[in-house]
Motif scaffolding. Structure first.
Motif, PDB file in Angstrom:
ATOM      1  N   ILE A   1       0.947  -1.140  -0.063  1.00  0.00           N
ATOM      2  CA  ILE A   1       0.067  -0.058  -0.085  1.00  0.00           C
ATOM      3  C   ILE A   1       0.979   1.160   0.067  1.00  0.00           C
ATOM      4  CG2 ILE A   1      -1.750   1.333   1.214  1.00  0.00           C
ATOM      5  CD1 ILE A   1      -2.599  -1.281   2.512  1.00  0.00           C
ATOM      6  N   ASP A   2       0.798   1.880  -1.089  1.00  0.00           N
ATOM      7  CA  ASP A   2       1.797   2.987  -1.139  1.00  0.00           C
ATOM      8  C   ASP A   2       1.498   4.043  -0.241  1.00  0.00           C
ATOM      9  OD1 ASP A   2       3.679   4.978  -2.479  1.00  0.00           O
ATOM     10  OD2 ASP A   2       1.890   5.975  -3.534  1.00  0.00           O
ATOM     11  N   SER A   3       2.290   4.683   0.270  1.00  0.00           N
ATOM     12  CA  SER A   3       2.193   5.622   1.542  1.00  0.00           C
ATOM     13  C   SER A   3       1.651   7.102   1.109  1.00  0.00           C
ATOM     14  CB  SER A   3       3.387   6.081   2.392  1.00  0.00           C
ATOM     15  OG  SER A   3       4.513   6.603   1.429  1.00  0.00           O
ATOM     16  N   GLU A   4       1.868   7.439  -0.452  1.00  0.00           N
ATOM     17  CA  GLU A   4       1.241   8.450  -0.955  1.00  0.00           C
ATOM     18  C   GLU A   4      -0.081   8.071  -1.282  1.00  0.00           C
ATOM     19  OE1 GLU A   4       4.145  10.416  -3.676  1.00  0.00           O
ATOM     20  OE2 GLU A   4       5.565  10.369  -2.170  1.00  0.00           O
ATOM     21  N   GLY A   5      -0.542   6.992  -1.334  1.00  0.00           N
ATOM     22  CA  GLY A   5      -2.156   6.837  -2.043  1.00  0.00           C
ATOM     23  C   GLY A   5      -2.121   6.711  -3.390  1.00  0.00           C
ATOM     24  N   LYS A   6      -0.845   6.362  -4.141  1.00  0.00           N
ATOM     25  CA  LYS A   6      -1.073   6.467  -5.819  1.00  0.00           C
ATOM     26  C   LYS A   6      -1.338   5.165  -5.969  1.00  0.00           C
ATOM     27  CE  LYS A   6       1.856  10.484  -6.243  1.00  0.00           C
ATOM     28  NZ  LYS A   6       3.001  11.162  -6.799  1.00  0.00           N
ATOM     29  N   TYR A   7      -0.918   3.944  -5.552  1.00  0.00           N
ATOM     30  CA  TYR A   7      -0.989   2.539  -6.045  1.00  0.00           C
ATOM     31  C   TYR A   7      -0.962   1.481  -4.861  1.00  0.00           C
ATOM     32  CZ  TYR A   7       4.015   1.750  -5.120  1.00  0.00           C
ATOM     33  OH  TYR A   7       5.230   1.720  -4.486  1.00  0.00           O
ATOM     34  N   ILE A   8      -1.533   0.389  -5.058  1.00  0.00           N
ATOM     35  CA  ILE A   8      -1.305  -0.853  -4.179  1.00  0.00           C
ATOM     36  C   ILE A   8      -0.913  -2.086  -5.375  1.00  0.00           C
ATOM     37  CG2 ILE A   8      -3.334  -0.191  -2.611  1.00  0.00           C
ATOM     38  CD1 ILE A   8      -5.008  -2.160  -4.270  1.00  0.00           C
ATOM     39  N   SER A   9      -0.253  -2.844  -4.539  1.00  0.00           N
ATOM     40  CA  SER A   9       0.191  -4.043  -5.468  1.00  0.00           C
ATOM     41  C   SER A   9      -0.537  -5.096  -4.820  1.00  0.00           C
ATOM     42  CB  SER A   9       1.689  -4.143  -5.266  1.00  0.00           C
ATOM     43  OG  SER A   9       2.030  -5.205  -5.985  1.00  0.00           O
TER      44      SER A   9
ATOM     45  N   GLN B   1     -11.581   5.326  -4.116  1.00  0.00           N
ATOM     46  CA  GLN B   1     -10.670   4.173  -4.286  1.00  0.00           C
ATOM     47  C   GLN B   1      -9.674   4.226  -3.039  1.00  0.00           C
ATOM     48  OE1 GLN B   1      -8.829   4.369  -8.254  1.00  0.00           O
ATOM     49  NE2 GLN B   1     -10.932   3.411  -9.116  1.00  0.00           N
ATOM     50  N   LYS B   2      -9.024   5.474  -2.885  1.00  0.00           N
ATOM     51  CA  LYS B   2      -8.064   5.603  -1.869  1.00  0.00           C
ATOM     52  C   LYS B   2      -8.681   5.379  -0.515  1.00  0.00           C
ATOM     53  CE  LYS B   2      -5.110   9.181  -2.405  1.00  0.00           C
ATOM     54  NZ  LYS B   2      -4.624  10.518  -2.487  1.00  0.00           N
ATOM     55  N   GLN B   3     -10.161   5.970  -0.192  1.00  0.00           N
ATOM     56  CA  GLN B   3     -10.644   5.768   1.226  1.00  0.00           C
ATOM     57  C   GLN B   3     -10.897   4.210   1.264  1.00  0.00           C
ATOM     58  OE1 GLN B   3     -11.122   8.308   2.929  1.00  0.00           O
ATOM     59  NE2 GLN B   3     -11.485   6.794   4.481  1.00  0.00           N
ATOM     60  N   ALA B   4     -11.261   3.500   0.153  1.00  0.00           N
ATOM     61  CA  ALA B   4     -11.568   2.071   0.326  1.00  0.00           C
ATOM     62  C   ALA B   4     -10.240   1.327   0.720  1.00  0.00           C
ATOM     63  CB  ALA B   4     -12.115   1.377  -0.984  1.00  0.00           C
ATOM     64  N   VAL B   5      -9.098   1.875   0.186  1.00  0.00           N
ATOM     65  CA  VAL B   5      -7.748   1.130   0.561  1.00  0.00           C
ATOM     66  C   VAL B   5      -7.285   1.480   1.795  1.00  0.00           C
ATOM     67  CG1 VAL B   5      -5.350   1.286  -0.130  1.00  0.00           C
ATOM     68  CG2 VAL B   5      -6.819   1.022  -1.838  1.00  0.00           C
ATOM     69  N   MET B   6      -7.691   2.640   2.386  1.00  0.00           N
ATOM     70  CA  MET B   6      -7.554   2.831   3.819  1.00  0.00           C
ATOM     71  C   MET B   6      -8.077   1.792   4.979  1.00  0.00           C
ATOM     72  SD  MET B   6      -6.218   6.162   4.075  1.00  0.00           S
ATOM     73  CE  MET B   6      -6.686   7.549   5.040  1.00  0.00           C
ATOM     74  N   ASP B   7      -8.987   0.994   4.406  1.00  0.00           N
ATOM     75  CA  ASP B   7      -9.746   0.055   5.298  1.00  0.00           C
ATOM     76  C   ASP B   7      -8.942  -1.305   5.301  1.00  0.00           C
ATOM     77  OD1 ASP B   7     -11.451   1.978   6.383  1.00  0.00           O
ATOM     78  OD2 ASP B   7     -12.927   1.567   4.916  1.00  0.00           O
TER      79      ASP B   7
ATOM     80  N   ASP C   1      -4.895   0.136 -14.270  1.00  0.00           N
ATOM     81  CA  ASP C   1      -5.386   1.430 -13.802  1.00  0.00           C
ATOM     82  C   ASP C   1      -6.639   0.793 -13.261  1.00  0.00           C
ATOM     83  OD1 ASP C   1      -3.415   3.021 -14.580  1.00  0.00           O
ATOM     84  OD2 ASP C   1      -4.601   3.675 -16.302  1.00  0.00           O
ATOM     85  N   MET C   2      -7.076   1.128 -12.006  1.00  0.00           N
ATOM     86  CA  MET C   2      -8.501   0.778 -11.399  1.00  0.00           C
ATOM     87  C   MET C   2      -9.470   1.690 -11.996  1.00  0.00           C
ATOM     88  SD  MET C   2      -7.926  -0.334  -7.075  1.00  0.00           S
ATOM     89  CE  MET C   2      -6.669   1.043  -6.782  1.00  0.00           C
ATOM     90  N   THR C   3     -10.526   0.955 -12.084  1.00  0.00           N
ATOM     91  CA  THR C   3     -11.882   1.656 -12.794  1.00  0.00           C
ATOM     92  C   THR C   3     -12.888   1.719 -11.617  1.00  0.00           C
ATOM     93  OG1 THR C   3     -12.340  -0.298 -13.824  1.00  0.00           O
ATOM     94  CG2 THR C   3     -11.267   1.285 -14.879  1.00  0.00           C
ATOM     95  N   GLU C   4     -12.829   0.699 -10.774  1.00  0.00           N
ATOM     96  CA  GLU C   4     -13.850   0.528  -9.542  1.00  0.00           C
ATOM     97  C   GLU C   4     -13.035   0.731  -8.481  1.00  0.00           C
ATOM     98  OE1 GLU C   4     -17.087  -2.150 -10.242  1.00  0.00           O
ATOM     99  OE2 GLU C   4     -17.330  -1.521 -12.309  1.00  0.00           O
ATOM    100  N   VAL C   5     -13.968   0.644  -7.351  1.00  0.00           N
ATOM    101  CA  VAL C   5     -13.597   0.774  -5.917  1.00  0.00           C
ATOM    102  C   VAL C   5     -13.132  -0.731  -5.662  1.00  0.00           C
ATOM    103  CG1 VAL C   5     -14.051   1.248  -3.561  1.00  0.00           C
ATOM    104  CG2 VAL C   5     -14.614   2.678  -5.274  1.00  0.00           C
ATOM    105  N   PRO C   6     -12.007  -1.201  -4.830  1.00  0.00           N
ATOM    106  CA  PRO C   6     -11.538  -2.163  -4.620  1.00  0.00           C
ATOM    107  C   PRO C   6     -12.275  -2.849  -3.349  1.00  0.00           C
ATOM    108  CG  PRO C   6      -9.634  -0.889  -4.050  1.00  0.00           C
ATOM    109  CD  PRO C   6     -10.837  -0.007  -4.796  1.00  0.00           C
ATOM    110  N   THR C   7     -12.617  -4.371  -3.486  1.00  0.00           N
ATOM    111  CA  THR C   7     -13.456  -4.826  -2.427  1.00  0.00           C
ATOM    112  C   THR C   7     -12.419  -5.805  -1.635  1.00  0.00           C
ATOM    113  OG1 THR C   7     -14.506  -6.250  -3.637  1.00  0.00           O
ATOM    114  CG2 THR C   7     -15.384  -4.003  -3.440  1.00  0.00           C
ATOM    115  N   LYS C   8     -12.853  -6.352  -0.555  1.00  0.00           N
ATOM    116  CA  LYS C   8     -12.085  -7.468   0.177  1.00  0.00           C
ATOM    117  C   LYS C   8     -13.224  -8.655  -0.349  1.00  0.00           C
ATOM    118  CE  LYS C   8     -10.727  -5.475   4.479  1.00  0.00           C
ATOM    119  NZ  LYS C   8     -10.711  -5.625   5.983  1.00  0.00           N
TER     120      LYS C   8
END
Length: 192
Positions: free
Chosen positions: A122-130, A152-158, A183-190
């Motif tokens: 999880i990138d500390s600047e909120g630019k990407y995840i892997s 998307q960034k807010q979802a990654v915070m969780d 390039d994410m086009t939707e909000v990632p989910t668990k």
């Protein structure tokens, strides 16, 4: 002849009348240099005026082009087209990349995909995840997913590293050394 109406022939160096078209000593033509001719000066002035006019019309067209693009973008956003995502696991992508990077690039690049994998970075600047292969505890190479919106960034915070997640987006690049870029086009989910 007067001294001030004399010039030197550029061919032989003898003194000749400034109005002479041909040197009486060597027969060389006595023309003014090209940069002193009236038609050359006129061309330079036209080029400068065209450059000035072109730069101002270029900025005008850029402004109108950006306005047209924003109108098109808002129009396309309001008539959202449903995207068909092809489901894959990161394991499948990794295996294809290991087998033949060129073939993997041809198969996946530009494709809209739904990926399932383990959150690895999880990138500390909120630019990407892997995300990486869930079945490989030592996996390093995976899919780098660019975060495009605040939602998307807010979802990654969780999320936390090691979570199984599902990411939807478009694969923009495939490399044998750095893996896949999406390039994410939707909000990632668990994943359940």
């Amino acid at each position: 002849m007067q001294k001030n109406k004399m010039t030197v022939c550029k061919h032989c160096g003898q003194e000749i009348a400034a109005s002479a078209k041909v040197c009486p000593h060597c027969g060389g033509k006595n023309k003014p240099p090209i940069y002193k001719r009236w038609w050359f000066i006129a061309i330079i002035v036209l080029i400068i005026l065209a450059a000035i006019g072109g730069s101002s019309s270029s900025s005008d067209s850029t402004n109108s082009s950006s306005k047209a693009t924003s109108k098109t973008t808002s129009a396309s956003a309001s008539s959202e087209v449903a995207i068909d995502y092809i489901p894959y696991s990161v394991t499948e992508l990794s295996e294809d990349l290991d087998a033949n990077a060129l073939k993997a690039s041809d198969k996946y690049k530009g494709q809209y995909v739904e990926l399932r994998g383990t959150l690895n970075v999880i990138d500390s600047e909120g630019k990407y995840i892997s995300i990486v292969d869930s079945s490989d505890d030592w996996a390093i190479l995976g899919v780098q997913c660019s975060i495009k919106t605040d939602e998307q960034k807010q979802a990654v915070m969780d999320f936390a590293l090691g979570d199984e997640i599902i990411v939807k987006g478009k694969i923009t690049n495939v490399g044998e050394v750095l893996g896949y870029y999406l390039d994410m086009t939707e909000v990632p989910t668990k994943a359940n």
